[in-house]
Write an enzyme that holds these catalytic residues in place. Structure first.
Site, PDB file in Angstrom:
ATOM      1  N   GLU A  32       0.896  -1.175   0.093  1.00 44.76           N
ATOM      2  CA  GLU A  32      -0.091   0.150   0.036  1.00 44.76           C
ATOM      3  C   GLU A  32       0.988   1.162  -0.089  1.00 44.76           C
ATOM      4  O   GLU A  32       1.741   1.352   0.843  1.00 44.76           O
ATOM      5  CB  GLU A  32      -0.941  -0.043   1.162  1.00 44.76           C
ATOM      6  CG  GLU A  32      -1.719   1.228   1.644  1.00 44.76           C
ATOM      7  CD  GLU A  32      -2.506   1.856   0.364  1.00 44.76           C
ATOM      8  OE1 GLU A  32      -2.336   3.412  -0.055  1.00 44.76           O
ATOM      9  OE2 GLU A  32      -2.991   1.174  -0.437  1.00 44.76           O
ATOM     10  N   SER A  38      -7.631   0.094   4.664  1.00 50.51           N
ATOM     11  CA  SER A  38      -8.935  -0.423   4.564  1.00 50.51           C
ATOM     12  C   SER A  38      -9.771   0.828   5.411  1.00 50.51           C
ATOM     13  O   SER A  38     -10.578   0.568   6.421  1.00 50.51           O
ATOM     14  CB  SER A  38      -9.204  -1.704   5.612  1.00 50.51           C
ATOM     15  OG  SER A  38     -10.550  -2.125   5.490  1.00 50.51           O
ATOM     16  N   CYS A  42     -15.034   7.531   1.586  1.00 52.59           N
ATOM     17  CA  CYS A  42     -16.268   8.630   1.310  1.00 52.59           C
ATOM     18  C   CYS A  42     -16.539   9.355   2.552  1.00 52.59           C
ATOM     19  O   CYS A  42     -17.667  10.209   2.474  1.00 52.59           O
ATOM     20  CB  CYS A  42     -17.344   7.333   0.790  1.00 52.59           C
ATOM     21  SG  CYS A  42     -17.389   6.555  -0.640  1.00 52.59           S
ATOM     22  N   VAL A  79       4.362   0.087  -5.611  1.00 49.46           N
ATOM     23  CA  VAL A  79       4.764  -0.931  -6.704  1.00 49.46           C
ATOM     24  C   VAL A  79       5.125  -0.254  -8.083  1.00 49.46           C
ATOM     25  O   VAL A  79       4.487   0.681  -8.237  1.00 49.46           O
ATOM     26  CB  VAL A  79       3.733  -2.096  -6.871  1.00 49.46           C
ATOM     27  CG1 VAL A  79       4.155  -2.832  -8.238  1.00 49.46           C
ATOM     28  CG2 VAL A  79       3.628  -2.896  -5.801  1.00 49.46           C
TER      29      VAL A  79
END
Length: 443
Positions: A32, A38, A42, A79
């Site tokens: 991440e 997680s 919103c 990544v």
């Protein structure tokens, strides 16, 4: 089996969690780029606007909780490249700048989107802010609470722009909402965009449409947003003109994408390359009604499709039943919901359709405080099958949207919906609910 998940928010962690339940012995590593896992992105406008003052409430599970599930989550790791032939990824530790390779048997891509920053003078000024990540939300909340911030220009009349306008008014800020197109909330029907603009203006937001931004200028503590509809003076700018899939690092992999960079997946979330899955805001999704691949950047879709990807990475063949683009937004005292096709969609597909716009009350006048609901239905002229709907009102409009979404999902006609056995009691609905009234008026 060694699985790598790129992206640790909605779709990525849904996939990792489902894969862990399906294969307890799998080695799962999540990379991440940001510092949080997680979380409910919103909810960020509501955190900024002090509806909720505890950012921890936005986080579903922490790194430690995932560690207990034997999911190795590496925060602040980006990544940089995927080599599908060698089944390896190149990773950069953003804190140490160290780069290294890691191998996988199965790969899940869930990198989400980046905020679109238009190429115009001043877009990179330090007084211009975006809201896409948890980090963005933490910074922006600090900025808007500063004493010197009185007037905020919000550029972009989509969901985030409108929600930020309300949040900032709640903090006592003067807000100008600037939209380059003909109307705000253009995924809704024009009548509902207009009702939304009226509600914003009724609560003190200045709404400017047909006002494309040409430049942002800064002189000392003063900022000016130059637009085709006039200049706007402000203290800071919130840029919310849209999002784009963060898939640039996949450009040379051979993974098929649509024009905006969203990864093309089948209904099992498989990409065009074996042993690579994708889901969430960086991927397409099957539209159940239009029967085509669509770009629908919604958390509901991301979580469902991430779960399916995780199951299929474990050897399953579960297919996504399809989305309808069902969405909702609260604008001060009003609720707005939409589902299915718009008129624009129906015209593009060459459909013979009709529409019906009705107003009805949410419950009888003999029980206190009935509120008016406005409902627009789009339906097939010949079969009268429901194709789409918009609903708005001060209370229970989104609940009615969900009723219609279920009807569209199951291929119901206006006649069938008009006779569906919905609950009735005076505090909640009339014997003929507003949904019944709209459906029975759609001849």
């Amino acid at each position: 089996m060694k699985a790598i998940v790129i992206g640790g928010v909605a779709a990525g962690m849904s996939a990792a969690s489902k894969l862990r339940r399906m294969q307890p012995d799998a080695e799962i590593t999540v990379y991440e780029k940001g510092g949080f896992l997680s979380y409910g992105a919103c909810g960020l406008p509501y955190y900024i606007g002090d509806f909720n003052t505890e950012p921890g409430k936005l986080i579903a599970r922490t790194q430690e909780q995932y560690r207990e599930m034997k999911i190795d989550c590496r925060l602040h790791h980006e990544v940089l490249r995927v080599d599908p032939e060698a089944k390896r990824v190149l990773v950069r530790d953003l804190k140490s700048a160290r780069e290294f390779e890691d191998a996988y048997d199965k790969l899940m891509i869930a990198v989400g989107c980046n905020s679109v920053i238009p190429k115009l003078p001043g877009a990179d000024l330090p007084s211009v802010f975006c809201l896409r990540s948890m980090e963005d939300g933490l910074v922006l909340r600090e900025i808007v609470h500063l004493e010197g911030v009185h007037h905020v220009a919000v550029i972009g009349g989509g969901y985030i722009g409108v929600e930020m306008a309300e949040a900032l008014v709640r903090l006592g800020r003067q807000v100008t909402l600037i939209e380059g197109g003909d109307r705000i909330l253009n995924t809704f029907e024009p009548e509902f965009s207009e009702l939304a603009a009226q509600e914003l203006e009724r609560n003190g937001v200045k709404v400017m449409v047909r006002s494309p931004v040409t430049a942002i200028e800064e002189a000392g503590r003063s900022r000016t947003v130059r637009t085709g509809g006039g200049d706007v003076s402000c203290d800071i700018v919130v840029m919310a003109v849209g999002v784009r899939p963060a898939t640039g690092f996949l450009r040379d992999t051979g993974i098929r994408m649509i024009r905006n960079g969203a990864i093309l997946v089948d209904r099992e979330m498989r990409t065009s390359i074996e042993d690579i899955w994708a889901a969430g805001d960086c991927a397409t999704v099957y539209h159940r009604l239009m029967q085509e691949d669509s770009f629908i950047a919604l958390g509901t879709v991301a979580n469902k499709c991430g779960r399916i990807a995780g199951e299929n990475m474990a050897g399953g063949h579960t297919k996504f039943i399809g989305a309808l683009g069902t969405a909702a937004i609260k604008i001060f005292e009003m609720e707005f919901g939409r589902t299915g096709m718009t008129e624009r969609d129906a015209r593009r597909l060459g459909m013979d359709y009709k529409t019906k716009l009705v107003t009805a009350f949410d419950h009888p006048a003999y029980y206190p405080d009935p509120v008016k609901l406005t409902i627009k239905l789009i339906y097939d002229t010949r079969t009268r099958k429901l194709l789409g709907a918009n609903v708005c009102g001060k209370r229970n409009a989104v609940m009615r949207t969900d009723i219609i979404a279920v009807a569209i999902h199951n291929g119901m006609t206006t006649e069938e919906l008009g006779m569906t056995d919905l609950a009735y009691a005076p505090p909640f609905a009339s014997v003929w609910d507003a949904v019944h009234i709209a459906a029975n008026a759609a001849k």
